[in-house]
Design a protein around this motif. Structure first.
Motif, PDB file in Angstrom:
ATOM      1  N   PHE A  10      46.582  19.360  56.285  1.00 26.15           N
ATOM      2  CA  PHE A  10      46.685  19.116  57.719  1.00 26.15           C
ATOM      3  C   PHE A  10      47.210  17.707  57.948  1.00 26.15           C
ATOM      4  O   PHE A  10      46.734  16.749  57.329  1.00 26.15           O
ATOM      5  N   ASP A  11      48.187  17.583  58.826  1.00 28.43           N
ATOM      6  CA  ASP A  11      48.736  16.273  59.160  1.00 28.43           C
ATOM      7  C   ASP A  11      48.251  15.846  60.535  1.00 28.43           C
ATOM      8  O   ASP A  11      48.330  16.620  61.494  1.00 28.43           O
ATOM      9  N   PRO A  12      47.740  14.637  60.663  1.00 24.80           N
ATOM     10  CA  PRO A  12      47.309  14.153  61.979  1.00 24.80           C
ATOM     11  C   PRO A  12      48.498  13.968  62.915  1.00 24.80           C
ATOM     12  O   PRO A  12      49.641  13.826  62.479  1.00 24.80           O
ATOM     13  N   SER A  67      43.297  15.003  64.792  1.00 20.67           N
ATOM     14  CA  SER A  67      43.299  15.203  63.341  1.00 20.67           C
ATOM     15  C   SER A  67      44.352  16.207  62.881  1.00 20.67           C
ATOM     16  O   SER A  67      44.887  16.105  61.778  1.00 20.67           O
ATOM     17  N   ARG A  68      44.679  17.223  63.712  1.00 18.66           N
ATOM     18  CA  ARG A  68      45.662  18.239  63.356  1.00 18.66           C
ATOM     19  C   ARG A  68      46.034  19.017  64.604  1.00 18.66           C
ATOM     20  O   ARG A  68      45.445  18.800  65.669  1.00 18.66           O
ATOM     21  N   ARG A  69      46.996  19.922  64.483  1.00 16.93           N
ATOM     22  CA  ARG A  69      47.440  20.698  65.640  1.00 16.93           C
ATOM     23  C   ARG A  69      46.842  22.104  65.674  1.00 16.93           C
ATOM     24  O   ARG A  69      46.801  22.741  66.714  1.00 16.93           O
TER      25      ARG A  69
END
Length: 292
Positions: free
Chosen positions: A141-143, A161-163
């Motif tokens: 997961f990419d912020p 923190s993520r989408r």
């Protein structure tokens, strides 16, 4: 479902043909078997026939209910139920990409209905089957960081923190106030659903609030970082969904709002996606975990 004082008691067992990743939820596009037992609460019960229906129903807020899928069968002719009687119902299938959704402008639900006809009226029973596109979460997961600026009045970095999140997830993030030349009264985050439906050749759009959290009551100072944690489970949400063939879709948004002392509002919407996952990508524990 039948009323409390009903002369009949219904026991319905739903058994998916394939193992399901989430208990109590059937994947869209999957088949399931049904076993029915009807118990007479007063010894014997005379009826004029028993009918079965499985239906996937799209119900707009104002308008007629549409049945995308309907399977009906007369499972018994007129007779008498003495004590109890069991029935093997036909195998059914959830339509592909028709997730359960209950919103403000429309709902899509899957129902099993049993109708026991009497001389006058009937005894009715219904049970809803929840169905989602259950998938496993990504391993990475990419912020997300979005900078919001209004001239020389305000500048904020919004971080989440993520989408993508699970319907029972926790959204974590922070707001970094880089510049603040306004007298701020409050800073809030609102969780919203944006629903689209198509009817008679036109698109109907509805955006409504589901929950609001007050992150700051008062004026943040320049350089201040305000963390937040938003618990989604109490909201009892259904996943984001889209079905172009049936003419509906649902997206979800986080609205960040700054309210000034003069009642001016500055807001920014960030779109996120809700999913149904077999498990959350993290676990809360009462004891600290040792680092390996």
């Amino acid at each position: 479902m039948s009323s409390k004082g009903s002369p009949l008691k219904f026991q319905l067992v739903i058994t998916p043909v394939q193992p399901q990743p989430c208990k109590g939820i059937i994947q869209t596009g999957e088949k399931f078997n049904l076993d029915l037992k009807i118990i007479s609460n007063k010894g014997s019960f005379n009826h004029r026939g028993i009918e079965f229906e499985f239906a996937t129903e799209f119900t707009p807020k104002s308008g007629k209910t549409l049945k995308y899928c309907s399977n009906t069968l007369r499972i018994a002719e007129a007779g008498t139920i003495t004590g109890s009687q069991e029935f093997n119902l036909p195998q059914c299938e959830i339509p592909v990409n028709c997730q359960t959704y209950v919103g403000e402008s429309f709902s899509l639900r899957h129902w099993v209905r049993i109708t026991v006809k009497k001389l006058i009226g009937s005894v009715d029973y219904e049970k809803e089957i929840r169905s989602y596109n259950v998938m496993h979460p990504s391993k990475k997961f990419d912020p997300i960081c979005v900078r919001v600026a209004v001239s020389d009045a305000i500048r904020i970095d919004l971080i989440i923190s993520r989408r993508q999140f699970e319907v029972g997830d926790v959204i974590t993030g922070a707001a970094h106030f880089l510049l603040i030349n306004l007298k701020v009264k409050s800073f809030t985050i609102t969780f919203m659903a944006q629903e689209y439906t198509e009817a008679n050749g036109r698109t109907i759009k509805n955006k409504h609030k589901i929950g609001t959290w007050e992150i700051s009551d008062g004026a943040p100072v320049k350089g201040e970082i305000i963390p937040f944690r938003l618990f989604l489970d109490p909201l009892k949400l259904d996943p984001s969904c889209a079905n172009p063939q049936k003419g509906y879709s649902v997206t979800h948004l986080l609205r960040f709002t700054v309210l000034t002392m003069s009642d001016e509002r500055y807001f920014k919407d960030l779109q996120i996606k809700l999913n149904k996952w077999p498990e959350l990508p993290f676990v809360f524990t009462d004891t600290p975990q040792e680092q390996e």
